[in-house]
Enzyme design. Structure first.
Site, PDB file in Angstrom:
ATOM      1  N   TYR A 145       0.865  -1.207   0.000  1.00 51.34           N
ATOM      2  CA  TYR A 145      -0.012   0.041  -0.091  1.00 51.34           C
ATOM      3  C   TYR A 145       0.751   1.087  -0.059  1.00 51.34           C
ATOM      4  O   TYR A 145       1.626   1.298   0.905  1.00 51.34           O
ATOM      5  CB  TYR A 145      -0.748  -0.073   1.210  1.00 51.34           C
ATOM      6  N   ASP A 242       9.837   2.991  -0.778  1.00 54.20           N
ATOM      7  CA  ASP A 242       8.625   3.827   0.202  1.00 54.20           C
ATOM      8  C   ASP A 242       9.105   3.573   1.649  1.00 54.20           C
ATOM      9  O   ASP A 242       8.951   2.378   2.148  1.00 54.20           O
ATOM     10  CB  ASP A 242       7.310   3.254  -0.304  1.00 54.20           C
ATOM     11  N   LYS A 270       5.416   9.471   8.589  1.00 56.39           N
ATOM     12  CA  LYS A 270       5.122   9.010  10.247  1.00 56.39           C
ATOM     13  C   LYS A 270       6.212   9.634  11.142  1.00 56.39           C
ATOM     14  O   LYS A 270       5.855  10.489  11.663  1.00 56.39           O
ATOM     15  CB  LYS A 270       4.849   7.359  10.143  1.00 56.39           C
TER      16      LYS A 270
END
Length: 447
Positions: A145, A242, A270
């Protein structure tokens, strides 16, 4: 006894003004059932809901809170900045300070830009790759994802009936975008080689999580990333790491540092925001120059690098940079690993536990073999997990409400937190498996 009336009432009211009563689908607890949780406050490793239930938190905002909740240094930095203004529409010294820290931390990158989410970061990195190469195809891996941009939720060009269904596939994506994504199984070097053989001149980039964290927790096989790097070099494609989840989780900087891989572009999110909304894309100067004013790639945002987030991020990274921080974090992970393995073995539960640093996962299937791809992930017993999740909530443990999210360990977790989780998890698995066996008419001894 756990109470849920206030949370249930709030979500019932929320559904009158919001789809499912949530702004992000995982919060609806659709995969685990029961009433979703409405949070009231959090501190350290604990979070309390509006009904007064207190949980030891292993969700940690899906990994954004490596320091735990409301860390003093972060709270003080945000409070100080809030009194000076929350957003200016101008650059700040805090922005440059955080950029310098991140660029210095990761030799693979020369420049960085901040956005407000991981979705924006990956979307822009993919745009840069296409602009630089003049190609359109992106390769991603099953179960991954990378945010909810159209291009990365498109149905892959090579998705046939026997292929693994792409996570997050959605309607509303323009048909032409479905011809611009190729899907490969994680850890399958031969399949990736075949994709490059068939489509090499059209592939702009390979997009990969260095550790797969959106299918539970799946580790790369030795040499997997090196093979991707070699194929990209051979065919003139870019390699995008990523690191929205993995960046600064295992070491100070991108995990590409410890893996010995040199990606062309890296995305962060994050952890670098210290608990505030953030995303960032970074990379070699020759690629990042495309977003300079007047060049070929456009990206903008009112709240990009807003001073509240920059203050939180600088404060958080200052804590992460302290000597011994990551060694202590890894020791917590090691403690949890030993405790869970011990508890599973004592109950003869044939599940596999995997861990890297402060990220971990339990494979809910009758095998001690590690999961290697999304196909393996989908062989897990989702019904048992659903029961386990509910039992853990009753015992005061908040876990991600999906089998396809890892266990997030933070610096705020005490050894007692970790030991008690291991015992509660193993006992909940044992009881849930026995319950499942009874429902299937199997003898209890079979589990």
């Amino acid at each position: 006894m756990r109470f849920t009336t206030k949370s249930a009432n709030l979500f019932m009211h929320g559904r009158s003004v919001m789809p499912d009563g949530v702004s992000s689908p995982m919060r609806a607890f659709a995969q685990v059932g029961g009433n979703p949780i409405c949070a009231a406050w959090a501190r350290g490793s604990k979070i309390m809901d509006v009904d007064g239930n207190v949980y030891i938190d292993f969700l940690n905002a899906f990994g954004a809170l490596l320091l735990g909740h409301a860390r003093d240094e972060v709270v003080e930095a945000v409070s100080r900045q809030a009194s000076l203004g929350t957003v200016y529409g101008l650059s700040t010294a805090l922005e440059y300070e955080l950029a310098e820290k991140i660029v210095a931390s990761t030799p693979s990158i020369d420049k960085i830009r901040f956005v407000c989410s991981g979705t924006e970061a990956v979307m822009t990195a993919a745009r840069i790759a296409r602009a630089h190469t003049g190609r359109s195809l992106l390769v991603k891996f099953g179960g991954a994802y990378h945010g909810h941009s159209d291009a990365l939720l498109a149905t892959p060009l090579n998705l046939g009936p026997a292929a693994v269904k792409m996570k997050g596939a959605t309607q509303g994506v323009a048909e032409q975008l479905n011809r611009e994504v190729l899907l490969c199984e994680y850890n399958d070097e031969d399949q990736l080689e075949a994709l490059f053989s068939a489509h090499g001149p059209q592939i702009a980039a390979v997009l990969v999580e260095p550790f797969a964290t959106n299918m539970g927790f799946v580790e790369p096989r030795p040499g997997f990333h090196a093979r991707i790097r070699a194929l990209c070099d051979r065919h003139g494609a870019l390699l995008i790491f990523d690191e929205v989840v993995t960046g600064f989780r295992f070491n100070f900087g991108g995990v590409c540092n410890s893996l010995g891989i040199d990606p062309d572009l890296v995305t962060f999110g994050k952890i670098i925001g210290g608990g505030a909304p953030i995303g960032a894309y970074a990379g070699k100067a020759r690629y990042m120059r495309h977003v300079a004013v007047g060049n070929r790639v456009f990206q903008s945002g009112t709240f990009a690098a807003n001073p509240l987030t920059m203050a939180a991020g600088n404060a958080a990274l200052d804590v992460l940079a302290r000597p011994g921080f990551y060694e202590a974090l890894d020791a917590r992970g090691s403690w949890l690993e030993a405790a869970i393995r011990r508890q599973l073995a004592a109950r003869h539960i044939p599940f596999h536990f995997s861990r890297h640093g402060a990220l971990a996962g339990v494979a809910f299937r009758d095998s001690r073999e590690p999961m290697r791809s999304y196909r393996d992930v989908k062989t897990q017993d989702y019904d048992v997990f659903k029961k386990v999740h509910a039992r853990l909530l009753e015992r005061g443990f908040l876990m991600p409400p999906s089998l396809e999210e890892p266990i997030f360990i933070s610096a705020a977790h005490s050894l007692d937190d970790l030991t008690s989780l291991a015992e509660a998890l193993a006992e909940s698995i044992q009881l849930s498996r026995a319950e499942r066996a009874a429902a299937d008419g199997q003898p209890t001894s079979a589990v």
